[in-house]
Scaffold this motif. Structure first.
Motif, short mmCIF file in Angstrom:
data_model
loop_
_atom_site.label_atom_id
_atom_site.label_comp_id
_atom_site.label_asym_id
_atom_site.label_seq_id
_atom_site.Cartn_x
_atom_site.Cartn_y
_atom_site.Cartn_z
N LEU A 303 34.70 39.72 -2.99
CA LEU A 303 34.62 40.51 -1.77
C LEU A 303 33.52 39.97 -0.86
O LEU A 303 33.71 39.81 0.36
N GLN A 304 32.39 39.66 -1.42
CA GLN A 304 31.29 39.11 -0.64
C GLN A 304 31.64 37.76 -0.04
O GLN A 304 31.33 37.46 1.11
N ALA A 305 32.31 36.93 -0.83
CA ALA A 305 32.70 35.61 -0.33
C ALA A 305 33.64 35.72 0.86
O ALA A 305 33.57 34.92 1.80
N ALA A 306 34.52 36.72 0.83
CA ALA A 306 35.48 36.89 1.91
C ALA A 306 34.88 37.52 3.15
O ALA A 306 35.31 37.27 4.27
N MET A 307 33.84 38.37 2.97
CA MET A 307 33.36 39.19 4.08
C MET A 307 31.97 38.84 4.61
O MET A 307 31.66 39.14 5.75
N SER A 308 31.12 38.24 3.80
CA SER A 308 29.72 38.10 4.22
C SER A 308 29.56 37.03 5.30
O SER A 308 30.31 36.05 5.36
N ILE A 309 28.58 37.25 6.15
CA ILE A 309 28.19 36.30 7.18
C ILE A 309 26.67 36.23 7.19
O ILE A 309 25.99 37.09 6.64
N SER A 310 26.14 35.20 7.82
CA SER A 310 24.69 35.09 7.89
C SER A 310 24.30 34.50 9.23
O SER A 310 25.04 33.74 9.83
N ALA A 311 23.13 34.90 9.70
CA ALA A 311 22.58 34.36 10.94
C ALA A 311 21.06 34.49 10.84
O ALA A 311 20.54 35.46 10.29
N ALA A 312 20.38 33.53 11.40
CA ALA A 312 18.92 33.48 11.24
C ALA A 312 18.23 34.69 11.82
O ALA A 312 17.19 35.14 11.30
N SER A 317 18.14 41.31 2.77
CA SER A 317 17.25 41.67 1.67
C SER A 317 17.94 41.36 0.36
O SER A 317 19.09 40.92 0.33
N ASP A 318 17.24 41.59 -0.73
CA ASP A 318 17.85 41.38 -2.04
C ASP A 318 18.59 42.61 -2.52
O ASP A 318 19.11 42.65 -3.64
N LYS A 319 18.68 43.64 -1.66
CA LYS A 319 19.45 44.84 -1.99
C LYS A 319 20.89 44.68 -1.52
O LYS A 319 21.23 43.70 -0.85
N ARG A 320 21.74 45.65 -1.85
CA ARG A 320 23.12 45.62 -1.38
C ARG A 320 23.14 45.83 0.13
O ARG A 320 22.72 46.87 0.62
N GLU A 321 23.63 44.84 0.86
CA GLU A 321 23.73 44.93 2.31
C GLU A 321 25.16 45.32 2.69
O GLU A 321 26.10 44.56 2.42
N PRO A 322 25.37 46.50 3.26
CA PRO A 322 26.73 47.00 3.50
C PRO A 322 27.64 46.05 4.26
O PRO A 322 28.84 45.98 3.98
N TRP A 323 27.12 45.30 5.22
CA TRP A 323 27.99 44.48 6.05
C TRP A 323 28.54 43.26 5.34
O TRP A 323 29.43 42.57 5.85
N HIS A 324 28.07 42.97 4.12
CA HIS A 324 28.62 41.86 3.35
C HIS A 324 29.89 42.26 2.60
O HIS A 324 30.45 41.43 1.85
N TYR A 325 30.36 43.49 2.80
CA TYR A 325 31.52 43.98 2.06
C TYR A 325 32.64 44.46 2.97
O TYR A 325 33.64 44.99 2.48
N VAL A 326 32.49 44.31 4.28
CA VAL A 326 33.47 44.83 5.23
C VAL A 326 33.70 43.83 6.35
O VAL A 326 32.88 42.94 6.59
#
Length: 453
Positions: A303-312, A317-326
């Motif tokens: 799910l994370q591989a399909a949904m996560s994005i990153s920008a500088a 954080s090292d916690k569960r970030e909601p936007w990496h799952y939607v």
């Protein structure tokens, strides 16, 4: 602001108190009056109190009373009192639910609700989930994770390289697959029409003996709760074959998965815990405000591989970030109302809601069958299909019932029959509402079938 919100609460309470006795469908005059809300946008600002008055005075009469106790047209629950109150407070909080740093409360409530859902529905421990708008996006999100996992087995990175030249994925669905799943497949580039359709039985359940060969790039889509009959695909017979072939199992369980809240109905879900991904609707049987759904994936890394994005410039954080799952980045913190609904009812209340609505569906079927009308499905859950004779007769009666206003039921086509569909999924529905609605349906049907005094 305080005065405006107090007036809002007053008007909202008045609206809700009117629902038990008002027509479920709005009159045509009220719909026509909506034109008063249009025209050229004024140059000058308008006082917020005036805006509220316009919306209530013109908008409220033109609503469909889906929040009331006698709306049975689609699988639409009302809104539980605690969930509505939480929704108002969430509106005041105005939280962006994308990241921990944007809304610690939104992020933490997602974690809590996910754990409660895993526990209540006996889903695989450690599953990941995205809080989305409803079943269409839940299907999209779960199927995106499936696409990522299946193609990675062939050494293909679909997020980086797209689908051009990618190894094929074989998609298998039942012949009564819901349109929301087909839409999700089309959005993902997997196609609506290049699926293999498996024949179904008279209740819409996939026939296990008709399954095509499965392999490790097969995406098998099962259904937990057919939208017309409430029937469940026989997962106990199908899933072991899929597991042996290393196929991905996705479950469209919009409302049917909530059957797991009840010991009486949980056996319908036997075998579904083998799923790799599940789509669940929350503004249906959980009775929270629109919009709300859950995409649950057994292995969160897909799910994370399909949904996560990153920008500088975006904090992480090292916690569960909601936007990496939607699919969305900015979005409302939907878990607030979910937490309120679950906490307000508790395990016993959630179970009672499911069992009461299912009992009321059986009551509907009994009353209409006793009156001489044909029930087309085995009432295994909260769905009832009624035939009033010919297609023309059934359509005329359905329209007349909607115009009558006592209740609202929709029409459907089911395996060659035109039928009326009754979906019982509201916390507000009482047995008296069912009896009152059935009486109105019988009266309208007899008037049309036997005209005259």
């Amino acid at each position: 602001m305080e005065k405006l919100l107090a007036e809002t609460a007053k008007r909202a309470a008045s609206y809700l108190s009117s629902l038990p006795e008002r027509s479920v469908g709005p009159p045509s005059a009220s719909i026509a009056a909506l034109d008063q809300l249009g025209g050229r946008l004024p140059d000058a600002p308008t006082d917020p109190a005036q805006i509220l008055a316009l919306l209530d005075d013109i908008g409220s009469p033109a609503t469909v009373a889906t929040a009331g106790p006698r709306y049975f047209g689609f699988v639409i629950g009302g809104t539980l009192p605690a969930a509505l109150a939480a929704n108002w407070l969430a509106g005041a909080w105005d939280q962006n639910g994308a990241m921990q740093i944007m809304s610690p409360v939104g992020a933490r409530l997602e974690e809590i609700v996910l754990q409660w859902t895993i526990d209540l529905l006996e889903l695989p421990e450690g599953s990941g989930a995205g809080f989305v708008t409803g079943t269409t996006m839940a299907n999209f999100t779960g199927l995106a994770a499936a696409r990522t996992a299946l193609l990675s087995r062939a050494g293909w990175n679909v997020e980086e390289d797209g689908l051009f030249g990618a190894p094929p994925i074989d998609v298998v669905v039942g012949d009564e697959v819901h349109v929301s799943l087909l839409k999700a497949l089309s959005l993902l580039g997997l196609g609506r029409s290049r699926v293999t359709r498996v024949p179904v039985d008279s209740q819409g359940r996939m026939r296990p003996n008709a399954l095509p060969p499965l392999h490790n790039r097969t995406l098998l889509c099962l259904q937990a709760g057919n939208v017309n009959t409430g029937a469940f695909d026989p997962a106990q017979q199908i899933c072991p074959r899929a597991r042996e072939a290393n196929a991905w199992i996705h479950v469209d369980g919009a409302f049917g998965l909530w059957a797991g809240l009840s010991p009486q109905y949980a056996p319908l879900l036997a075998g579904f815990n083998a799923a790799d991904s599940l789509a669940i609707d929350c503004h249906k049987w959980l009775n929270v405000p629109y919009d709300s759904g859950l995409a649950v994936v057994r292995d969160p890394k897909h799910l994370q591989a399909a949904m996560s994005i990153s920008a500088a410039y975006l904090a992480s954080s090292d916690k569960r970030e909601p936007w990496h799952y939607v699919p969305e980045s900015s979005r409302r913190a939907r878990a607030i109302e979910l937490w309120a609904a679950m906490r307000s009812l508790g395990r016993d209340g959630l179970c009672e809601l499911v069992e009461r609505n299912c009992r009321q569906a059986r009551l509907f079927a009994q009353l209409l069958a006793d009156a001489g009308f044909s029930i087309l499905n085995d009432v295994v859950l909260n769905q009832v299909l009624v035939s009033f004779g010919t297609a023309e007769q059934s359509r005329a009666i359905i329209k007349a019932i909607q115009d009558d206003g006592t209740c609202w039921c929709g029409g459907t086509e089911w395996q060659g029959h035109t039928a009326m569909r009754i979906s019982v999924s509201s916390w507000a529905t009482t047995d008296d509402d069912v009896k009152r609605s059935a009486t109105a349906i019988i009266k309208v049907a007899r008037r049309i079938l036997v005209p005259g005094p």
